[in-house]
Design a protein around this motif. Structure first.
Motif, PDB file in Angstrom:
ATOM      1  N   PRO A 195       0.803  -1.221   0.000  1.00 21.67           N
ATOM      2  CA  PRO A 195       0.000   0.000   0.000  1.00 21.67           C
ATOM      3  C   PRO A 195       0.834   1.268   0.000  1.00 21.67           C
ATOM      4  CG  PRO A 195      -0.066  -1.069   2.142  1.00 21.67           C
ATOM      5  CD  PRO A 195       0.601  -2.025   1.211  1.00 21.67           C
ATOM      6  N   ASP A 196       2.076   1.187   0.485  1.00 23.26           N
ATOM      7  CA  ASP A 196       2.933   2.372   0.520  1.00 23.26           C
ATOM      8  C   ASP A 196       3.609   2.617  -0.824  1.00 23.26           C
ATOM      9  OD1 ASP A 196       2.405   2.884   3.242  1.00 23.26           O
ATOM     10  OD2 ASP A 196       3.878   1.374   3.833  1.00 23.26           O
ATOM     11  N   GLU A 197       4.060   1.542  -1.469  1.00 22.02           N
ATOM     12  CA  GLU A 197       4.772   1.686  -2.734  1.00 22.02           C
ATOM     13  C   GLU A 197       3.838   1.727  -3.942  1.00 22.02           C
ATOM     14  OE1 GLU A 197       8.358  -0.409  -3.445  1.00 22.02           O
ATOM     15  OE2 GLU A 197       8.702  -0.825  -1.329  1.00 22.02           O
ATOM     16  N   GLY A 198       2.643   1.155  -3.808  1.00 19.75           N
ATOM     17  CA  GLY A 198       1.708   1.155  -4.924  1.00 19.75           C
ATOM     18  C   GLY A 198       2.048   0.144  -5.994  1.00 19.75           C
ATOM     19  N   TYR A 199       2.870  -0.843  -5.648  1.00 23.28           N
ATOM     20  CA  TYR A 199       3.265  -1.913  -6.560  1.00 23.28           C
ATOM     21  C   TYR A 199       3.130  -3.259  -5.862  1.00 23.28           C
ATOM     22  CZ  TYR A 199       5.635   1.451  -9.690  1.00 23.28           C
ATOM     23  OH  TYR A 199       5.933   2.471 -10.556  1.00 23.28           O
ATOM     24  N   VAL A 200       2.999  -4.311  -6.654  1.00 21.80           N
ATOM     25  CA  VAL A 200       3.206  -5.658  -6.126  1.00 21.80           C
ATOM     26  C   VAL A 200       4.718  -5.858  -6.118  1.00 21.80           C
ATOM     27  CG1 VAL A 200       2.893  -8.125  -6.502  1.00 21.80           C
ATOM     28  CG2 VAL A 200       1.016  -6.542  -7.004  1.00 21.80           C
ATOM     29  N   THR A 201       5.289  -5.998  -4.933  1.00 22.07           N
ATOM     30  CA  THR A 201       6.735  -6.126  -4.791  1.00 22.07           C
ATOM     31  C   THR A 201       7.089  -7.589  -4.505  1.00 22.07           C
ATOM     32  OG1 THR A 201       6.618  -5.651  -2.433  1.00 22.07           O
ATOM     33  CG2 THR A 201       6.865  -3.756  -3.917  1.00 22.07           C
ATOM     34  N   PHE A 202       8.340  -7.835  -4.104  1.00 19.26           N
ATOM     35  CA  PHE A 202       8.750  -9.204  -3.814  1.00 19.26           C
ATOM     36  C   PHE A 202       7.872  -9.847  -2.741  1.00 19.26           C
ATOM     37  CE2 PHE A 202      13.430  -8.253  -4.997  1.00 19.26           C
ATOM     38  CZ  PHE A 202      13.098  -8.352  -6.332  1.00 19.26           C
ATOM     39  N   GLU A 203       7.502  -9.055  -1.744  1.00 13.82           N
ATOM     40  CA  GLU A 203       6.659  -9.604  -0.698  1.00 13.82           C
ATOM     41  C   GLU A 203       5.305 -10.059  -1.248  1.00 13.82           C
ATOM     42  OE1 GLU A 203       8.443  -6.907  -0.442  1.00 13.82           O
ATOM     43  OE2 GLU A 203       9.720  -7.155   1.340  1.00 13.82           O
ATOM     44  N   GLY A 204       4.728  -9.224  -2.119  1.00 13.36           N
ATOM     45  CA  GLY A 204       3.443  -9.573  -2.712  1.00 13.36           C
ATOM     46  C   GLY A 204       3.541 -10.780  -3.621  1.00 13.36           C
ATOM     47  N   LEU A 205       4.639 -10.871  -4.383  1.00 10.33           N
ATOM     48  CA  LEU A 205       4.839 -12.031  -5.241  1.00 10.33           C
ATOM     49  C   LEU A 205       5.084 -13.283  -4.395  1.00 10.33           C
ATOM     50  CD1 LEU A 205       7.025 -10.352  -7.992  1.00 10.33           C
ATOM     51  CD2 LEU A 205       4.698 -11.197  -8.265  1.00 10.33           C
ATOM     52  N   GLY A 206       5.743 -13.094  -3.261  1.00  9.32           N
ATOM     53  CA  GLY A 206       5.912 -14.217  -2.343  1.00  9.32           C
ATOM     54  C   GLY A 206       4.574 -14.699  -1.796  1.00  9.32           C
ATOM     55  N   LYS A 207       3.686 -13.750  -1.487  1.00 11.77           N
ATOM     56  CA  LYS A 207       2.344 -14.107  -1.014  1.00 11.77           C
ATOM     57  C   LYS A 207       1.565 -14.820  -2.117  1.00 11.77           C
ATOM     58  CE  LYS A 207      -1.367 -13.981   1.631  1.00 11.77           C
ATOM     59  NZ  LYS A 207      -2.407 -14.476   0.737  1.00 11.77           N
ATOM     60  N   LEU A 208       1.705 -14.349  -3.353  1.00 14.08           N
ATOM     61  CA  LEU A 208       1.053 -15.024  -4.478  1.00 14.08           C
ATOM     62  C   LEU A 208       1.576 -16.449  -4.595  1.00 14.08           C
ATOM     63  CD1 LEU A 208      -0.737 -15.056  -7.009  1.00 14.08           C
ATOM     64  CD2 LEU A 208       1.199 -14.083  -8.290  1.00 14.08           C
ATOM     65  N   GLY A 209       2.883 -16.628  -4.437  1.00 13.89           N
ATOM     66  CA  GLY A 209       3.460 -17.973  -4.471  1.00 13.89           C
ATOM     67  C   GLY A 209       2.862 -18.866  -3.400  1.00 13.89           C
ATOM     68  N   GLU A 210       2.701 -18.331  -2.188  1.00 13.77           N
ATOM     69  CA  GLU A 210       2.083 -19.107  -1.106  1.00 13.77           C
ATOM     70  C   GLU A 210       0.656 -19.504  -1.471  1.00 13.77           C
ATOM     71  OE1 GLU A 210       2.268 -16.775   2.409  1.00 13.77           O
ATOM     72  OE2 GLU A 210       4.468 -16.726   2.478  1.00 13.77           O
ATOM     73  N   ASP A 211      -0.091 -18.554  -2.027  1.00 13.98           N
ATOM     74  CA  ASP A 211      -1.484 -18.843  -2.395  1.00 13.98           C
ATOM     75  C   ASP A 211      -1.571 -19.880  -3.514  1.00 13.98           C
ATOM     76  OD1 ASP A 211      -2.255 -17.038  -0.476  1.00 13.98           O
ATOM     77  OD2 ASP A 211      -2.743 -15.424  -1.885  1.00 13.98           O
ATOM     78  N   LEU A 212      -0.554 -19.884  -4.382  1.00 10.73           N
ATOM     79  CA  LEU A 212      -0.526 -20.858  -5.476  1.00 10.73           C
ATOM     80  C   LEU A 212       0.027 -22.206  -5.024  1.00 10.73           C
ATOM     81  CD1 LEU A 212       0.839 -18.591  -8.350  1.00 10.73           C
ATOM     82  CD2 LEU A 212      -1.448 -19.609  -8.268  1.00 10.73           C
ATOM     83  N   GLY A 213       0.656 -22.219  -3.844  1.00 15.25           N
ATOM     84  CA  GLY A 213       1.260 -23.450  -3.349  1.00 15.25           C
ATOM     85  C   GLY A 213       2.578 -23.774  -4.013  1.00 15.25           C
ATOM     86  N   ILE A 214       3.311 -22.719  -4.434  1.00 13.77           N
ATOM     87  CA  ILE A 214       4.608 -22.944  -5.077  1.00 13.77           C
ATOM     88  C   ILE A 214       5.693 -22.229  -4.277  1.00 13.77           C
ATOM     89  CG2 ILE A 214       3.604 -23.259  -7.365  1.00 13.77           C
ATOM     90  CD1 ILE A 214       5.461 -20.102  -6.968  1.00 13.77           C
ATOM     91  N   ASP A 215       6.949 -22.655  -4.488  1.00 16.16           N
ATOM     92  CA  ASP A 215       8.092 -22.034  -3.840  1.00 16.16           C
ATOM     93  C   ASP A 215       8.539 -20.850  -4.693  1.00 16.16           C
ATOM     94  OD1 ASP A 215      10.420 -21.258  -2.639  1.00 16.16           O
ATOM     95  OD2 ASP A 215      11.443 -23.196  -2.822  1.00 16.16           O
ATOM     96  N   ALA A 216       8.197 -19.657  -4.257  1.00 15.67           N
ATOM     97  CA  ALA A 216       8.490 -18.469  -5.055  1.00 15.67           C
ATOM     98  C   ALA A 216       9.973 -18.200  -5.196  1.00 15.67           C
ATOM     99  CB  ALA A 216       7.807 -17.244  -4.432  1.00 15.67           C
ATOM    100  N   SER A 217      10.804 -18.809  -4.345  1.00 20.49           N
ATOM    101  CA  SER A 217      12.241 -18.566  -4.425  1.00 20.49           C
ATOM    102  C   SER A 217      12.915 -19.427  -5.482  1.00 20.49           C
ATOM    103  CB  SER A 217      12.895 -18.828  -3.062  1.00 20.49           C
ATOM    104  OG  SER A 217      12.879 -20.207  -2.753  1.00 20.49           O
ATOM    105  N   SER A 218      12.203 -20.410  -6.020  1.00 18.55           N
ATOM    106  CA  SER A 218      12.851 -21.298  -6.992  1.00 18.55           C
ATOM    107  C   SER A 218      11.981 -21.651  -8.199  1.00 18.55           C
ATOM    108  CB  SER A 218      13.280 -22.603  -6.300  1.00 18.55           C
ATOM    109  OG  SER A 218      12.158 -23.283  -5.760  1.00 18.55           O
ATOM    110  N   ASP A 219      10.727 -21.259  -8.198  1.00 20.04           N
ATOM    111  CA  ASP A 219       9.849 -21.578  -9.320  1.00 20.04           C
ATOM    112  C   ASP A 219       9.984 -20.505 -10.398  1.00 20.04           C
ATOM    113  OD1 ASP A 219       7.698 -22.084 -11.082  1.00 20.04           O
ATOM    114  OD2 ASP A 219       6.592 -23.097  -9.492  1.00 20.04           O
ATOM    115  N   THR A 220      10.689 -20.828 -11.469  1.00 18.74           N
ATOM    116  CA  THR A 220      10.977 -19.853 -12.522  1.00 18.74           C
ATOM    117  C   THR A 220       9.720 -19.364 -13.215  1.00 18.74           C
ATOM    118  OG1 THR A 220      12.878 -21.283 -12.912  1.00 18.74           O
ATOM    119  CG2 THR A 220      12.628 -19.405 -14.363  1.00 18.74           C
TER     120      THR A 220
END
Length: 239
Positions: free
Chosen positions: A53-78
């Motif tokens: 909400p402060d930056e107005g972008y989906v950042t690494f944290e948001g993409l990490g949350k998306l990875g969790e919701d998808l059930g994938i490892d966001a640190s290694s799923d290309t």
């Protein structure tokens, strides 16, 4: 993905630099969702749910949350990096609201012409595998991996970021990766890789045979970056 930034983010992994690699999603939780997550037909992929909400972008944290919701490892799923590439993400480590909106209109995404939900993205997740890309399409994706993982306005990747990101991005398109990573490990911690060196490693991998022969490489007429000449010398000495 690669390491999370101190300011502008990217999609990647945990506390250590190496584990925060490529698809660049941090495993930290995203900021509290703004807006509804539910809509008919599944769980909505709402920008406000994943955006900072402060930056107005989906950042690494948001993409990490998306990875969790998808059930994938966001640190290694290309495939998460491929998603950001398909969305046309222009700012390192960030996806804008306008770019996020392409989830419903970009023909190369599994959510196109369908209700944009977690369920539709999960169902077509395998179609984002970069292994399906021809080399002519893989080159711009590989360059994007560099650009997306840069920090702010810097024109390079830190050594440890490159060490974590490279094997995830290039996968089995290079027979040189293992030895090249060993070579990079010999460099000082403050060593940096620029865009030309990064992109040239892919071209080198596609055009030069494996060690110890390195067919296609000519010591006298080589036009590769000096870093790759040093790598060949390193590999030959190692053998």
């Amino acid at each position: 993905m690669a390491p999370k930034r101190k300011s502008t983010s990217k999609a990647s992994g945990a506390a250590s630099k190496k584990s925060k690699a490529a698809t660049s999603a941090s495993s930290k939780k995203a900021s509290s969702p703004r807006g509804s997550k539910k809509k008919a037909g599944g769980t909505a992929l709402a920008f406000a749910t994943y955006a900072d909400p402060d930056e107005g972008y989906v950042t690494f944290e948001g993409l990490g949350k998306l990875g969790e919701d998808l059930g994938i490892d966001a640190s290694s799923d290309t495939k998460l990096l491929v998603l950001c590439w398909r969305l046309g993400a222009e700012k390192p480590g960030c996806v804008s609201e306008e770019e996020w909106a392409k989830l419903g209109s970009e023909p190369s995404l599994p959510t196109c012409d369908k209700p944009v939900t977690l369920e539709t993205l999960k169902a077509g997740w395998s179609t984002l595998d970069p292994a399906f890309l021809e080399n002519s399409d893989f080159r711009p994706f590989f360059k994007f991996c560099f650009e997306f993982n840069r920090e702010g306005t810097k024109k390079f990747l830190e050594r440890d970021t490159a060490l974590a990101l490279l094997p995830i991005c290039i996968e089995d398109r290079s027979k040189h990766t293992k030895t090249f990573l060993e070579f990079l490990e010999t460099k000082p911690e403050d060593f940096k890789i620029n865009r030309d060196q990064w992109c040239s490693f892919l071209d080198f991998s596609l055009n030069v045979g494996p060690a110890p022969d390195f067919l296609g490489w000519d010591a006298d007429e080589s036009s590769w970056p000096i870093l790759l000449d040093e790598f060949v010398e390193f590999a030959m000495a190692k053998k």
